[in-house]
Each structure stands twice: as structure tokens, then as C-alpha cells.
Scaffold this motif. Structure first.
Motif, mmCIF file in Angstrom:
data_model
loop_
_atom_site.group_PDB
_atom_site.id
_atom_site.type_symbol
_atom_site.label_atom_id
_atom_site.label_comp_id
_atom_site.label_asym_id
_atom_site.label_seq_id
_atom_site.Cartn_x
_atom_site.Cartn_y
_atom_site.Cartn_z
ATOM 1 N N THR A 53 0.852 -1.153 -0.129
ATOM 2 C CA THR A 53 -0.017 -0.017 -0.005
ATOM 3 C C THR A 53 0.932 1.265 -0.023
ATOM 4 N N VAL A 54 0.597 2.037 -1.079
ATOM 5 C CA VAL A 54 1.698 3.387 -1.200
ATOM 6 C C VAL A 54 0.960 4.608 -0.631
ATOM 7 N N GLU A 55 1.290 5.116 0.479
ATOM 8 C CA GLU A 55 0.694 6.256 1.207
ATOM 9 C C GLU A 55 1.501 7.522 0.574
ATOM 10 N N PRO A 56 0.849 8.667 0.476
ATOM 11 C CA PRO A 56 -0.296 8.916 0.711
ATOM 12 C C PRO A 56 -1.330 8.830 -0.331
ATOM 13 N N LEU A 57 -0.922 8.166 -1.283
ATOM 14 C CA LEU A 57 -1.700 7.682 -2.412
ATOM 15 C C LEU A 57 -3.150 6.929 -2.130
ATOM 16 N N GLY A 58 -2.919 5.857 -1.124
ATOM 17 C CA GLY A 58 -3.535 4.918 -0.826
ATOM 18 C C GLY A 58 -3.773 3.772 -2.004
ATOM 19 N N ARG A 59 -2.642 3.796 -2.913
ATOM 20 C CA ARG A 59 -3.063 2.776 -4.047
ATOM 21 C C ARG A 59 -2.324 1.641 -3.398
ATOM 22 N N GLU A 60 -2.943 0.460 -3.946
ATOM 23 C CA GLU A 60 -2.570 -1.190 -3.604
ATOM 24 C C GLU A 60 -1.816 -1.703 -4.942
ATOM 25 N N VAL A 61 -0.705 -2.188 -4.697
ATOM 26 C CA VAL A 61 -0.064 -2.911 -5.568
ATOM 27 C C VAL A 61 0.239 -4.276 -5.316
ATOM 28 N N GLN A 62 0.491 -5.468 -6.370
ATOM 29 C CA GLN A 62 0.774 -6.798 -5.890
ATOM 30 C C GLN A 62 2.406 -6.743 -6.138
#
Ligand SMILES: Cc1cc2nc3c(=O)[nH]c(=O)nc-3n(C[C@H](O)[C@H](O)[C@H](O)COP(=O)(O)OP(=O)(O)OC[C@H]3O[C@@H](n4cnc5c(N)ncnc54)[C@H](O)[C@@H]3O)c2cc1C
Ligand code: FES
Length: 364
Positions: free
Chosen positions: A8-17
């Protein structure tokens, strides 16, 4: 099968496998999630971020780029860190809206040209299996094949052709004695017709096409490569409104290349492009009737003599880290602000051990 974890990449809130054998940066860039980065091999510290939660393997992070106390404080270098659990990271994401994000992809290519262009320097031209989108100034990673019991390694070389040439890409490679990718491959057996595996595009050293200020571009050795891409893009595709001045530094004429090419470009676009090849170990007397074509001395001395001030300009510096550092100091002494100076240090594997040059003057 290799285990996969959620990043989980903050502050974007994006999730990546991300696989356990994959760097967090690689997973993000392939998913189109931009994280700041430059060298992609754990040397420059540009990508440094915080682990908010989870476990990572720090991989081949240089102990200069990621100090022991920083590891203890929960920092990581996403370009070399691999997940050991689901991980949440917080990064300082400086998205420049004017620069398109092109997700990293794998390509195969064929070597269509490989020629000597200067001392210890080759031009490599690769035809890809399909089109690639990139920004002028970015680079590709080449898979250097396994050899003599040594594993496959990645090496990074900057694209010298403009982004409008989407299949046939040009690279400039300087030989490093004993180097796996150069001495052992590009200068040690690679031939026209060979297949190559590459991935990209990588890097944040890109021409800011929404800018219209005069730009000073400084390239040492093959540091010319990304600058050539930028200059061609600016002039051939009207991609940059400001005047460009290229300083190309080399010890002597036999170390410089594409001189006639840039001279012709300057003659064709006198209002938009100025070219200053500079020689640090040859004198006017050595060059005879050729002397008027060159500046003499270190490239930084020539820049300093040419410009009482560079206030209101921007800078693009690329090449060996000591040259980039010296050019940075010169531009700052001429009243350029750090935020207006873009740099690409050609760090190699040896720099990881030595710490190379780490400037207190500018944030990487
Ligand atoms: C963003 C970026 C863009 C670049 N673009 C270009 C480009 O356009 N053109 C170009 O010519 N170069 C470019 N470079 C440099 C390039 O990526 C390689 O570092 C360079 O070509 C040397 O690669 P090599 O495999 O031959 O050498 P390496 O095998 O990496 O060896 C380099 C030096 O490090 C030493 N070394 C190797 N491994 C270790 C180790 N484990 N410990 C200590 N010392 C070690 C070697 O003895 C040698 O002296 C770029 C670098 C970066 C970061
Ligand atoms: S991009 Fe991660 S250390 Fe250079």
C-alpha cells in the motif's frame, strides 16, 4: 511459486501486488504508480521512503544511501527492497503533472547497429519488438546475460533518441574496464543481430516540456545520451519553447562524439540551440585551425566564463557523479536555485561501495 504481497503506497492509498523476488519500486512502476527514483540500484537514495507497516528485505541497498540507523528507524529504498509480508510505505511523491507516467514494461529487441564513436565509447541501436512510450531523458534496463558462472545482471543505459522514435532506440555506452555490462558484454561479444531483453522506461531526469526558460545542458562522456534525446525532442518536435545550450565535456577531441551532428543542429537552429564542446586536456595550440570550435578547460570553467549570471535559467546535468557535482556548484554560483537544476548521476556498482558523491546542496 514465489509468494506475492500487497504493497500500500501512502499518501496515495494505492495498492500494488509485489512478488517476494521483486523490488517494491518495480512493482509500483509496472502498475503505473509513480515513485521518485533515479539509479534503481540502491545507490543514490532518491527513492528513500518510510515503512509504516510490514517487513522488507533491504536487498542491495548501499550502506551510504541507507544508513544502519535509518533501517532501524524504518526507512527503505524501494528500488532494492523486496516485501516479506504485506507492506505499507509512505513516500514523498513529487508528481509533476506535465510529465506523463509510462508504466514499465518488458521488451525484447535486436541489435541493429553497434559502432565505435569515440575512445572507449560505442553507439548501440536496438530495434524493439513493439513500440515503447517514454519521456525524453529516461533510461532502460538491459539484462546482461549470465557468463562464466556469473548470474544475469541489470545495467541501465539512457535513451539518446527522441520519444517520437518508439521502436528504434539509440544508446551511448562508455567502456568500464572489468565491468560486466560494458567490458564483458557491449565491448566483449555483443554483435549486430543479437537479441536483447530490456525493461523500462525508468527515471525522473526528463525535459520539462512546459518550461520556456533558457536551459543549460551539461553532459560529461556518455552523459550526453539523455541530453541528445531532450535536444532532438525539443528541436524536431517543437517540444520546448526556451533556448537550449549544450556543454559537452571531454578530455580531448578523441573522447567527444557527435560533434559535427550538434554543430549542424546549432547552424540549423541558431535562435534555439547553442553548442559548446569543451576540452579539458587539449589546448588551442593542440587544435590548430579547429580551435574556434571548442571551449578549453573544465566544462565548469567554460560555463563560468560564458555567463556572468544564469538567473532565470534551468539546468540539466548528466554524467559521472564528480562532474555532475562540480557542474551543480557552478550553476548555483551563477544564481540558479536547486529546484531549477535536474541531475542524472551515472552511478555504477562501484559507487555503491564507495558512497560516491552525496551532495549536501541538493535533494536527490
Ligand atoms: C540512471 C543511469 C543512467 C545511466 N546511463 C548510462 C549511459 O547512457 N551510458 C553509459 O555509458 N553509462 C550509463 N550509466 C552507467 C551504467 O549503468 C553502468 O554503471 C556502466 O555502464 C558500467 O556498467 P558495467 O556493468 O560495465 O560495470 P560494473 O560491473 O557495474 O562495474 C563498474 C565498476 O564497479 C566495480 N564493481 C562492480 N561490482 C562491484 C562490487 N560489488 N563492489 C565494488 N565494486 C564493484 C567494477 O570493478 C567497476 O570498476 C547510467 C547509470 C545510471 C544510474
Ligand atoms: S533509486 Fe533507489 S537508491 Fe537510487
Amino acid at each position: 511459486m514465489t509468494q506475492t504481497h500487497t504493497i500500500t503506497v501512502e499518501p496515495l492509498g494505492r495498492e500494488v501486488q509485489c512478488r517476494e523476488d521483486q523490488s517494491i519500486l518495480d512493482a509500483c512502476l509496472r502498475a503505473g504508480v509513480w515513485l521518485p527514483h533515479s539509479c534503481t540500484h540502491g545507490t543514490c537514495a532518491t527513492c528513500k521512503a518510510d515503512v509504516v507497516d510490514g517487513e522488507v528485505d533491504h536487498g542491495a541497498a548501499s550502506s551510504f544511501a541507507l544508513m544502519d540507523y535509518e533501517r532501524d528507524e524504518g526507512k527503505l529504498l524501494p528500488c532494492v527492497a523486496c516485501p516479506r509480508s504485506d507492506v505499507v510505505i509512505e513516500a514523498d511523491i513529487d508528481v509533476d503533472e506535465s510529465v506523463p507516467v509510462h508504466p514499465v514494461q518488458d521488451f525484447t529487441g535486436t541489435v541493429v547497429a553497434l559502432e565505435e564513436i569515440a575512445l572507449q565509447t560505442r553507439r548501440l541501436v536496438v530495434e524493439l519488438d513493439r513500440d515503447i512510450a517514454f519521456n525524453a531523458g529516461q533510461y532502460l534496463k538491459f539484462s546482461v546475460p549470465a557468463r562464466d558462472g556469473l548470474p544475469v545482471v541489470d545495467r541501465t543505459w539512457s535513451i539518446a533518441s527522441p520519444p517520437t522514435e518508439t521502436r528504434r532506440l539509440e544508446f551511448h555506452v562508455r567502456n568500464v574496464p572489468g565491468g560486466r555490462g560494458t567490458d564483458g558484454w557491449v565491448f566483449g561479444g555483443l554483435s549486430v543481430g543479437d537479441a536483447v531483453s530490456v525493461s523500462g522506461p525508468y527515471g525522473r531526469f526528463v525535459l520539462k516540456i512546459d518550461d520556456d526558460r533558457p536551459a543549460i545542458l551539461v553532459g560529461g562522456g556518455t552523459g550526453l545520451a539523455p541530453l541528445k534525446s531532450m535536444i532532438r525532442h525539443a528541436l524536431e518536435n517543437d517540444a520546448y519553447a526556451g533556448h537550449l545550450t549544450l556543454y559537452q565535456g571531454g578530455r580531448s577531441r578523441e573522447w567527444l562524439y557527435d560533434v559535427e551532428y550538434f554543430q549542424a543542429l546549432a547552424a540549423q537552429h541558431p535562435d534555439r540551440f547553442t553548442y559548446r564542446p569543451c576540452l579539458s586536456e587539449e589546448t588551442q595550440a593542440d587544435c590548430g585551425s579547429d580551435a574556434t570550435a571548442y571551449g578549453f578547460g573544465m566544462v565548469t570553467d567554460v560555463i563560468a566564463a560564458d555567463h556572468p549570471t544564469l538567473s532565470g535559467s534551468s539546468g540539466y546535468l548528466c554524467g559521472p557523479p564528480p562532474m555532475v557535482e562540480a557542474a551543480l556548484k557552478t550553476l548555483m554560483s551563477k544564481r540558479l536555485f536547486p529546484r531549477d537544476i535536474h541531475r542524472e548521476d551515472f552511478f555504477n556498482e562501484g559507487d555503491k561501495e564507495s558512497g560516491a558523491v552525496r551532495s549536501p546542496l541538493i535533494k536527490r
